[in-house]
Enzyme design. Structure first.
Site, mmCIF file in Angstrom:
data_model
loop_
_atom_site.group_PDB
_atom_site.id
_atom_site.type_symbol
_atom_site.label_atom_id
_atom_site.label_comp_id
_atom_site.label_asym_id
_atom_site.label_seq_id
_atom_site.Cartn_x
_atom_site.Cartn_y
_atom_site.Cartn_z
ATOM 1 N N TYR A 79 0.816 -1.217 0.000
ATOM 2 C CA TYR A 79 0.000 0.000 0.000
ATOM 3 C C TYR A 79 0.852 1.271 0.000
ATOM 4 C CZ TYR A 79 -4.181 -2.825 0.378
ATOM 5 O OH TYR A 79 -5.169 -3.726 0.115
ATOM 6 N N ASN A 106 -4.394 -4.546 -7.425
ATOM 7 C CA ASN A 106 -4.435 -3.201 -8.001
ATOM 8 C C ASN A 106 -3.420 -2.259 -7.358
ATOM 9 O OD1 ASN A 106 -6.541 -3.810 -5.970
ATOM 10 N ND2 ASN A 106 -6.761 -1.593 -5.902
ATOM 11 N N HIS A 157 -6.969 -11.659 -7.487
ATOM 12 C CA HIS A 157 -7.084 -10.548 -6.545
ATOM 13 C C HIS A 157 -8.545 -10.167 -6.268
ATOM 14 C CE1 HIS A 157 -6.050 -7.284 -4.037
ATOM 15 N NE2 HIS A 157 -6.548 -6.395 -4.848
ATOM 16 N N HIS A 167 -16.251 -2.898 -3.831
ATOM 17 C CA HIS A 167 -15.869 -3.617 -5.069
ATOM 18 C C HIS A 167 -16.975 -4.543 -5.578
ATOM 19 C CE1 HIS A 167 -11.973 -1.909 -4.432
ATOM 20 N NE2 HIS A 167 -11.810 -2.557 -3.303
ATOM 21 N N HIS A 200 -8.742 -8.200 -2.106
ATOM 22 C CA HIS A 200 -9.318 -6.959 -2.634
ATOM 23 C C HIS A 200 -10.394 -6.359 -1.738
ATOM 24 C CE1 HIS A 200 -9.627 -3.992 -5.731
ATOM 25 N NE2 HIS A 200 -10.784 -4.385 -6.216
ATOM 26 N N VAL A 201 -11.398 -7.123 -1.374
ATOM 27 C CA VAL A 201 -12.424 -6.633 -0.445
ATOM 28 C C VAL A 201 -11.873 -6.856 0.961
ATOM 29 C CG1 VAL A 201 -14.772 -6.952 0.396
ATOM 30 C CG2 VAL A 201 -14.257 -7.214 -2.051
ATOM 31 N N HIS A 202 -11.803 -5.779 1.751
ATOM 32 C CA HIS A 202 -11.086 -5.846 3.031
ATOM 33 C C HIS A 202 -11.974 -6.436 4.118
ATOM 34 C CE1 HIS A 202 -8.437 -2.433 1.295
ATOM 35 N NE2 HIS A 202 -8.186 -3.608 0.760
HETATM 36 FE FE LIG Z 1 -7.223 -4.478 -3.902
#
Ligand SMILES: [Fe+2]
Ligand SMILES: *[C@@H]1O[C@H](CO)[C@@H](O)[C@H](O)[C@H]1NC(C)=O
Ligand SMILES: *[C@@H]1O[C@H](CO)[C@@H](O)[C@H](O)[C@H]1NC(C)=O
Ligand SMILES: *[C@@H]1O[C@H](CO)[C@@H](O)[C@H](O)[C@H]1NC(C)=O
Ligand SMILES: *[C@@H]1O[C@H](CO)[C@@H](O)[C@H](O)[C@H]1NC(C)=O
Ligand SMILES: *[C@@H]1O[C@H](CO)[C@@H](O)[C@H](O)[C@H]1NC(C)=O
Ligand SMILES: *[C@@H]1O[C@H](CO)[C@@H](O)[C@H](O)[C@H]1NC(C)=O
Ligand SMILES: *[C@@H]1O[C@H](CO)[C@@H](O)[C@H](O)[C@H]1NC(C)=O
Ligand SMILES: *[C@@H]1O[C@H](CO)[C@@H](O)[C@H](O)[C@H]1NC(C)=O
Ligand SMILES: *[C@@H]1O[C@H](CO)[C@@H](O)[C@H](O)[C@H]1NC(C)=O
Ligand SMILES: *[C@@H]1O[C@H](CO)[C@@H](O)[C@H](O)[C@H]1NC(C)=O
Ligand SMILES: *[C@@H]1O[C@H](CO)[C@@H](O)[C@H](O)[C@H]1NC(C)=O
Length: 438
Positions: free
Chosen positions: A194, A228, A288, A298, A325-327
């Site tokens: 990140y 991403n 991902h 998302h 991807h989805v936290h």
């Molecule tokens: Fe992501």
């Protein structure tokens, strides 16, 4: 690639799915901590720089070939290029071996990387502990790892699954819990440092992430999927080469699958038929962005990929698909949604015991915080969902059975919040659902 008895395919990038009607369990667990997690400060102990002139740092390893007889050893030196050599020996051997690799550097806006070394060590014995030394000629550091067992249809093996880890205090807890698990190889489902959340994508945060994860990644292979946050494309600062920091820092054994520079679809359609399930019993896919995601975060991003690839996953009997991807955490039942043909209106996921189970492990703990907003009611394909940080564990027992568990950070490290037996789709294609789907 094949590892132990399980084969899996890493698909970079891409995004998510949909649909409705009452489903499984939305955990009633109430997290104590709701505020957004913060990154550990630069002077945190988790990012400590090893002492000594040109000391190797950010040491990490990944499998170097298909079967587990090669390992790519990677590290960074900052004072001078130093040596690309790795010295290694097995626990029982009387002889040392050496291998020579390559060194890379890159610039990103006004950041200049250290000297990034990648050395592929080969001809390793299966199921064997090796010690290795990097930093030859200057400050040396020694580590060790154990190779996977020889490919075999009933060989047990335990994987960990982490995604979207970042470098917050919560990330540190996730990693510590993972280290206390019995995982022998980590399947990483994308979004690493990140660093791109910082101004100018401050690549110093790629270095801190490398030092933070070394305490696991130097001792066991981490298998990479790009997310991403690895794209690092930013026209405003003149950075137009996608994946520049990631691809310099994290090498993968893509040559082993005779990858040509083709599109993902061409590569995958060539790769899937090569997998011999009488040799490699489990087929696991990493990506991902999830296809079956019932969080607002998302929501539906995976659709463009799902409509193209889903029928292949069913045809080739993929057992389980891990995404990030989805936290948050979510697990689907075995469902598919590939019958739609423009005229028939069939566009709702249905129970399909030929389909994989889809698991979202985007819950590593990064600074963007949890995705807590879920679509209501819970869709029927969704068996379990919970907005907490944690990690997954997949224990392959034999050709027919694997046990999956999800461990949330707030519990003791050995507490499983969601768990189930997965039956192999090739060898044991029985119904293993945990909730009833009409
Ligand atoms: Fe992501
Ligand atoms: C190395 O082998 C010795 C015995 O030869 C054993 O005691 C030790 O535990 C082994 N170390 C590892 C890391 O496997
Ligand atoms: C192998 O290398 C290590 C680290 O440099 C050294 O301690 C060890 O003595 C060497 N062993 C042999 C057999 O040369
Ligand atoms: C890079 O540029 C930014 C913005 O001008 C500045 O804040 C930062 O200190 C610079 N970093 C380096 C390593 O020069
Ligand atoms: C560091 O190691 C490299 C490679 O072995 C060597 O060429 C160089 O002289 C060493 N530097 C110092 C200061 O010892
Ligand atoms: C791997 O080696 C250990 C001993 O070091 C042994 O107990 C185990 O059965 C071996 N596993 C396989 C699959 O050969
Ligand atoms: C990170 O976790 C490690 C291992 O549990 C611990 O020693 C260290 O103090 C933690 N660091 C921070 C900044 O929380
Ligand atoms: C790891 O495996 C050992 C031996 O099977 C077991 O006792 C222990 O509970 C396991 N640890 C975790 C965190 O599952
Ligand atoms: C590492 O070496 C092995 C054995 O020679 C080879 O199959 C593999 O492609 C190499 N991997 C990389 C990333 O160079
Ligand atoms: C679409 O699917 C329906 C039933 O599933 C079938 O009857 C119809 O022929 C299909 N149409 C096309 C264009 O394939
Ligand atoms: C959840 O997302 C929906 C759709 O974007 C939005 O209408 C709603 O306000 C959000 N709820 C919360 C608590 O953020
Ligand atoms: C496969 O593993 C499962 C779970 O441990 C066990 O119940 C089953 O008996 C094993 N199958 C064989 C053939 O050993």
């Amino acid at each position: 690639m094949k590892m132990g008895n399980s084969s899996f395919v890493a698909i970079a990038l891409l995004m998510s799915v949909v649909v409705l009607c009452n489903g499984g369990k939305t955990s009633s667990y109430v997290r104590k901590l709701i505020q957004n997690p913060v990154d550990m400060p630069l002077d945190s102990d988790a990012f400590a720089i090893p002492p000594g002139y040109n000391a190797p740092q950010q040491v990490h390893i990944t499998q170097g070939d298909h079967v587990g007889q090669a390992m790519i050893i990677s590290w960074v030196t900052v004072d001078e290029p130093g040596s690309n050599e790795v010295i290694y020996w097995s626990n029982s051997s009387l002889q040392n071996f050496t291998a020579e690799g390559e060194v890379f550097t890159y610039t990103y806006y006004n950041y200049t990387s250290g000297f990034i070394h990648h050395t592929n060590i080969t001809n390793l014995e299966f199921n064997t502990t090796y010690f290795y030394v990097v930093g030859i000629g200057n400050t040396t550091r020694q580590f060790w790892f154990t190779t996977p067992p020889e490919v075999g249809i009933d060989v047990p093996y335990t994987f960990g699954i982490i995604g979207d880890l970042g470098q917050t205090f919560d990330s540190n807890t996730t990693l510590t819990h993972y280290q206390n698990s019995n995982g022998s190889t980590l399947l990483y489902v994308g979004d690493l440092s990140y660093a791109d959340d910082y101004p100018y994508h401050d690549n110093v945060r790629w270095d801190t992430w490398g030092r933070f994860t070394e305490r696991s990644a130097a001792y066991q292979p981490w298998i990479w999927t790009a997310g991403n946050h690895e794209i690092d494309f930013d026209l405003q600062i003149g950075e137009t080469q996608p994946f520049k920091p990631f691809s310099n820092r994290y090498h993968t054994p893509y040559e082993s699958s005779q990858r040509t520079s083709t599109l993902q679809y061409k590569w995958l359609t060539a790769e899937l038929p090569k997998i011999d399930r009488t040799e490699t019993s489990w087929l696991i896919v990493l990506m991902h962005a999830p296809w079956y995601n019932s969080y607002y975060s998302h929501y539906m991003e995976g659709e463009p990929m799902r409509v193209v690839f889903e029928s292949l996953f069913i045809k080739y009997k993929v057992d389980v698909v891990f995404a990030g991807h989805v936290h948050a955490y979510e697990r689907s039942e075995r469902v598919s949604n590939d019958k739609y043909n423009i005229t028939n209106g069939i566009c709702t996921p249905v129970k399909d015991i030929s389909a994989p189970v889809y698991i979202t492990n985007g819950d590593g703990g990064n600074q963007e915080g949890l995705s807590i907003n879920m679509t209501q009611p819970q869709p029927s394909y969704s068996a379990y969902r919970e907005a907490s940080f944690g990690h997954g564990t997949l224990e392959i027992k034999n050709r027919t059975h694997a046990h999956y568990s999800w461990n949330r950070n707030q519990d003791g490290y050995a507490v499983e919040a969601d768990k189930l037996w997965l039956f192999n789709r090739y060898w044991n294609p029985r119904d293993d659902s945990t909730i009833h789907i009409p």
